[in-house]
Design an enzyme around this catalytic site. Structure first.
Site, PDB file in Angstrom:
ATOM      1  N   CYS A  73       0.814  -1.220   0.000  1.00 36.61           N
ATOM      2  CA  CYS A  73       0.000   0.000   0.000  1.00 36.61           C
ATOM      3  C   CYS A  73       0.846   1.268   0.000  1.00 36.61           C
ATOM      4  CB  CYS A  73      -0.948  -0.008   1.191  1.00 36.61           C
ATOM      5  SG  CYS A  73      -0.101  -0.134   2.789  1.00 36.61           S
ATOM      6  N   ASN A 384      -7.816   4.743  -2.335  1.00 34.74           N
ATOM      7  CA  ASN A 384      -7.275   3.501  -1.802  1.00 34.74           C
ATOM      8  C   ASN A 384      -6.652   2.693  -2.941  1.00 34.74           C
ATOM      9  OD1 ASN A 384      -6.669   1.453   0.021  1.00 34.74           O
ATOM     10  ND2 ASN A 384      -8.725   1.403   0.897  1.00 34.74           N
TER      11      ASN A 384
END
Length: 442
Positions: A73, A384
């Site tokens: 991420c 995201n």
């Protein structure tokens, strides 16, 4: 503190059972929760429906990315920050930088960093806490902003078409497991080695094996590539042969070294306005160390909002699993009424949650919008890297209350900081132990 041990007796258990049965609401909640997830039962509908997705300032005009079954991420968020300017420069609305390319170099650099740490700790006993932490924490996927910036600085970037995803880049577990075994075996050998030459021979052999394993799983990273593209107006462009560093210098509109890491650590032991680093936290031997400045959450919010207003998204790290409804993509500090269901108090503040291991940074994303009432943020729009099936095609909505409780870190331009904070960045950092929660990797 010494106290006589208190075993759980049959009388204690009988009393607990009677207390539970004495309240009819407990049976109602039992019936509800045994047949449904606790989050479905505890969800406060008034909170969720009170949050809409509109923003006074919104930047994103591109689709989200997908890290799949990997912990990249922090890397995706960093590349998503960079790609916004690249898309404008290329004249396209959809473009991705390769996430596999920095993954390869991150893993290889981490192998070398781990071996260096083992050498430095070779005189410690086997049960030394720092050594135990380094051995336990080896070869995860997570990272922090400084680690991302160091990768881009040393290795450059390439378009995704040049080094696309592989099965292992999108599902890193098996690759990581085998690398972990290789490195722990190397730790054994280094601790038993006699002299620097023996250690260097082990390091050389292990790095050769690690490169081979990574190339098998991820492919061989390019040293140069032909770059050409067609923009959204249909015009064809050709730029010839480029190295990853040349592509970085030619097409990135952001210099990652202009950014510094700011965190909100409200523990009494972590003074505001001071810089910190974490022992044995990093990925590149000889690279810039992980270093951050501790400021209040209000400062993070102000700087993030200013960046978005000026047209630039913001990289941030948070404790993502808290108070989130994944389907609709809503975060709010009061989203779930667990206290009402359990009739129990949950009153640790942010500082106490850090101190008592209830929270740490677990995920990194990109702020691409903010809803301001004057200068006061009401909510934030979040890009995201979990694909586009949830939330608003992969974009989430964060209430400002959630920001204050669960956001720990942002990357901000150094020149956007007030003068006193810029000066504070130059102070020698306080060194936290390797296991400190502020050294957690998103």
């Amino acid at each position: 503190m010494s106290q006589t041990p208190t075993p759980l007796t049959e009388q204690d258990i009988e009393l607990l059972r009677k207390e539970f049965d004495a309240r009819s609401v407990n049976r109602l909640f039992q019936n509800a929760v045994t047949g449904n997830s606790i989050t479905e039962v505890a969800l406060d509908r008034s909170v969720m429906t009170g949050i809409d997705r509109s923003m006074s300032h919104r930047l994103d005009k591109w689709p989200v990315t997908n890290q799949q079954k990997s912990g990249r991420c922090w890397m995706f968020a960093g590349l998503n920050l960079l790609r916004a300017g690249v898309m404008d420069k290329l004249g396209v609305k959809d473009f991705e930088l390769s996430q596999n390319y920095p993954l390869f170099w991150d893993k290889l650099e981490r192998c070398n960093y781990f071996l260096q740490s083992i050498v430095e700790l070779s005189d410690r006993p086997a049960d030394d806490r720092t050594l135990s932490f380094v051995l336990e924490d080896v070869m995860g996927d997570g990272g922090q902003w400084n680690m991302f910036a160091a990768l881009v600085t040393k290795h450059g970037v390439v378009p995704k078409s040049v080094m696309p995803e592989t099965e292992s880049s999108s599902n890193t577990a098996a690759m990581n497991k085998n690398l972990r075994s290789l490195l722990r075996q190397a730790a054994r050998d280094i601790r038993a080695a006699d002299g620097e030459s023996a250690v260097e021979e082990i390091r050389s052999q292990v790095m050769s094996s690690a490169y081979r394993m990574l190339a098998i799983h991820l492919g061989t990273p390019p040293t140069e590539f032909e770059w050409q593209w067609t923009d959204d107006e249909g015009e064809f462009h050709r730029d010839g042969t480029l190295t990853p560093a040349e592509f970085r210098d030619r097409y990135l509109t952001i210099d990652v070294n202009d950014y510094v890491c700011l965190v909100d650590d409200p523990r009494a032991t972590s003074p505001r306005g001071r810089t910190f680093t974490v022992d044995h936290l990093g990925s590149i031997v000889g690279g810039a160390p992980v270093r951050y400045l501790n400021v209040p959450s209000s400062t993070l919010k102000t700087l993030a909002a200013q960046a978005i207003k000026s047209g630039e998204p913001v990289w941030f790290g948070c404790d993502v699993g808290q108070m989130m409804e994944r389907e609709t993509g809503v975060w709010d500090a009061e989203l779930y009424d667990f206290e009402g269901i359990y009739d129990a108090r949950f009153e640790l503040d942010k500082a106490a949650r850090l101190e008592f291991h209830e929270t740490l940074m677990t995920h990194a994303m990109l702020l691409t919008g903010v809803d301001l009432d004057g200068d006061t943020p009401r909510k934030w729009r979040v890009e995201n890297s979990w694909g586009d099936e949830k939330a608003d095609k992969g974009f989430y909505t964060m209430n400002d209350s959630w920001f204050g409780e669960y956001v720990f870190e942002i990357a901000a331009r150094r020149d956007s900081l007030p003068a006193e904070l810029q000066a504070a960045l130059d102070a020698d950092p306080i060194v936290l132990p390797a296991w400190d929660p502020m050294g957690s990797l998103a």
